[in-house]
Design a protein around this motif. Structure first.
Motif, PDB file in Angstrom:
ATOM      1  N   VAL A  13       0.994  -1.225   0.216  1.00  0.00           N
ATOM      2  CA  VAL A  13      -0.078   0.007  -0.013  1.00  0.00           C
ATOM      3  C   VAL A  13       1.156   1.196  -0.061  1.00  0.00           C
ATOM      4  O   VAL A  13       0.605   2.123  -0.575  1.00  0.00           O
ATOM      5  CB  VAL A  13      -0.946  -0.179   1.364  1.00  0.00           C
ATOM      6  N   GLU A  14       1.958   1.171   0.810  1.00  0.00           N
ATOM      7  CA  GLU A  14       2.619   2.414   0.888  1.00  0.00           C
ATOM      8  C   GLU A  14       3.584   2.710  -0.528  1.00  0.00           C
ATOM      9  O   GLU A  14       3.629   3.653  -0.871  1.00  0.00           O
ATOM     10  CB  GLU A  14       3.745   2.181   2.193  1.00  0.00           C
ATOM     11  N   ARG A  15       3.931   1.564  -1.071  1.00  0.00           N
ATOM     12  CA  ARG A  15       4.572   1.768  -2.330  1.00  0.00           C
ATOM     13  C   ARG A  15       3.886   2.158  -3.512  1.00  0.00           C
ATOM     14  O   ARG A  15       4.203   3.104  -4.252  1.00  0.00           O
ATOM     15  CB  ARG A  15       5.348   0.545  -2.704  1.00  0.00           C
ATOM     16  N   LEU A  28      -5.401   1.939  -0.481  1.00  0.00           N
ATOM     17  CA  LEU A  28      -5.799   0.756  -0.262  1.00  0.00           C
ATOM     18  C   LEU A  28      -7.012   0.479  -1.106  1.00  0.00           C
ATOM     19  O   LEU A  28      -7.264  -0.684  -1.333  1.00  0.00           O
ATOM     20  CB  LEU A  28      -6.034   0.858   1.239  1.00  0.00           C
ATOM     21  N   SER A  29      -7.939   1.511  -1.110  1.00  0.00           N
ATOM     22  CA  SER A  29      -9.037   1.465  -1.910  1.00  0.00           C
ATOM     23  C   SER A  29      -8.695   0.802  -3.574  1.00  0.00           C
ATOM     24  O   SER A  29      -9.483  -0.211  -3.776  1.00  0.00           O
ATOM     25  CB  SER A  29      -9.487   2.654  -2.235  1.00  0.00           C
ATOM     26  N   ARG A  30      -7.686   1.295  -4.016  1.00  0.00           N
ATOM     27  CA  ARG A  30      -7.513   0.873  -5.294  1.00  0.00           C
ATOM     28  C   ARG A  30      -7.006  -0.550  -5.358  1.00  0.00           C
ATOM     29  O   ARG A  30      -7.341  -1.395  -6.249  1.00  0.00           O
ATOM     30  CB  ARG A  30      -6.269   1.824  -5.771  1.00  0.00           C
ATOM     31  N   LEU A  31      -6.166  -0.989  -4.506  1.00  0.00           N
ATOM     32  CA  LEU A  31      -5.682  -2.357  -4.259  1.00  0.00           C
ATOM     33  C   LEU A  31      -6.689  -3.102  -4.080  1.00  0.00           C
ATOM     34  O   LEU A  31      -6.998  -4.461  -4.289  1.00  0.00           O
ATOM     35  CB  LEU A  31      -4.700  -2.577  -3.333  1.00  0.00           C
ATOM     36  N   LEU A  32      -7.927  -2.779  -3.264  1.00  0.00           N
ATOM     37  CA  LEU A  32      -8.808  -3.630  -2.745  1.00  0.00           C
ATOM     38  C   LEU A  32      -9.814  -3.843  -4.165  1.00  0.00           C
ATOM     39  O   LEU A  32     -10.537  -4.939  -4.135  1.00  0.00           O
ATOM     40  CB  LEU A  32      -9.805  -3.393  -1.723  1.00  0.00           C
ATOM     41  N   ARG A  33      -9.868  -2.774  -4.766  1.00  0.00           N
ATOM     42  CA  ARG A  33     -10.679  -3.010  -6.023  1.00  0.00           C
ATOM     43  C   ARG A  33      -9.984  -3.956  -7.200  1.00  0.00           C
ATOM     44  O   ARG A  33     -10.818  -4.081  -8.229  1.00  0.00           O
ATOM     45  CB  ARG A  33     -11.016  -1.605  -6.794  1.00  0.00           C
ATOM     46  N   ASP A  36     -11.645  -7.035  -8.483  1.00  0.00           N
ATOM     47  CA  ASP A  36     -12.719  -7.182  -9.155  1.00  0.00           C
ATOM     48  C   ASP A  36     -12.520  -6.590 -10.540  1.00  0.00           C
ATOM     49  O   ASP A  36     -13.082  -7.242 -11.610  1.00  0.00           O
ATOM     50  CB  ASP A  36     -13.736  -6.221  -8.583  1.00  0.00           C
ATOM     51  N   GLU A  37     -11.576  -5.585 -10.770  1.00  0.00           N
ATOM     52  CA  GLU A  37     -11.240  -5.149 -12.235  1.00  0.00           C
ATOM     53  C   GLU A  37     -10.649  -6.284 -13.090  1.00  0.00           C
ATOM     54  O   GLU A  37     -10.672  -6.211 -14.268  1.00  0.00           O
ATOM     55  CB  GLU A  37     -10.625  -3.727 -12.001  1.00  0.00           C
ATOM     56  N   ALA A  38      -9.939  -7.203 -12.338  1.00  0.00           N
ATOM     57  CA  ALA A  38      -8.997  -7.846 -12.991  1.00  0.00           C
ATOM     58  C   ALA A  38     -10.164  -9.163 -13.467  1.00  0.00           C
ATOM     59  O   ALA A  38      -9.931  -9.685 -14.515  1.00  0.00           O
ATOM     60  CB  ALA A  38      -8.016  -8.683 -12.093  1.00  0.00           C
ATOM     61  N   ARG A  39     -11.248  -9.152 -12.720  1.00  0.00           N
ATOM     62  CA  ARG A  39     -12.033 -10.220 -13.348  1.00  0.00           C
ATOM     63  C   ARG A  39     -13.188  -9.956 -14.293  1.00  0.00           C
ATOM     64  O   ARG A  39     -13.718 -10.770 -15.040  1.00  0.00           O
ATOM     65  CB  ARG A  39     -12.991 -10.642 -12.197  1.00  0.00           C
ATOM     66  N   ARG A  40     -12.962  -8.652 -14.357  1.00  0.00           N
ATOM     67  CA  ARG A  40     -13.992  -8.125 -15.427  1.00  0.00           C
ATOM     68  C   ARG A  40     -13.265  -8.414 -16.988  1.00  0.00           C
ATOM     69  O   ARG A  40     -12.249  -8.427 -17.202  1.00  0.00           O
ATOM     70  CB  ARG A  40     -14.121  -6.485 -15.381  1.00  0.00           C
TER      71      ARG A  40
END
Length: 83
Positions: A13-15, A28-33, A36-40
């Motif tokens: 997250v820090e990197r 953190l939000s971007r990493l959590l999403r 989902d975006e990879a499965r689309r």
């Protein structure tokens, strides 16, 4: 809100936050999403057929003057009707 992250996840997250110049929350939000975006499925490109001549229809170059002529006739009829 407080979230406890293991050391490896915290570093990730820090990197991302440092590399992108965003806050830790945004990173953190971007990493959590990301999963989902990879499965689309990727966005499909629009399929276009090449233009082709058809044996029926009309020629637009001839249709425009005809439409203008028809409009003029209708306008004249309307003017005559009003008088």
């Amino acid at each position: 809100m407080t979230i406890r992250l293991d050391a490896a996840t915290r570093r990730k997250v820090e990197r991302l936050a440092a590399r992108e110049g965003i806050s830790l929350n945004q990173a953190l939000s971007r990493l959590l999403r990301a999963p989902d975006e990879a499965r689309r499925p990727p966005k499909r490109r629009r399929y276009r057929l090449p233009p082709r001549k058809v044996p029926f229809g009309f020629d637009i170059a001839k249709a425009r003057p005809l439409a203008a002529e028809t409009f003029d006739e209708l306008a004249l009829l309307e003017l005559k009707r009003r008088q």
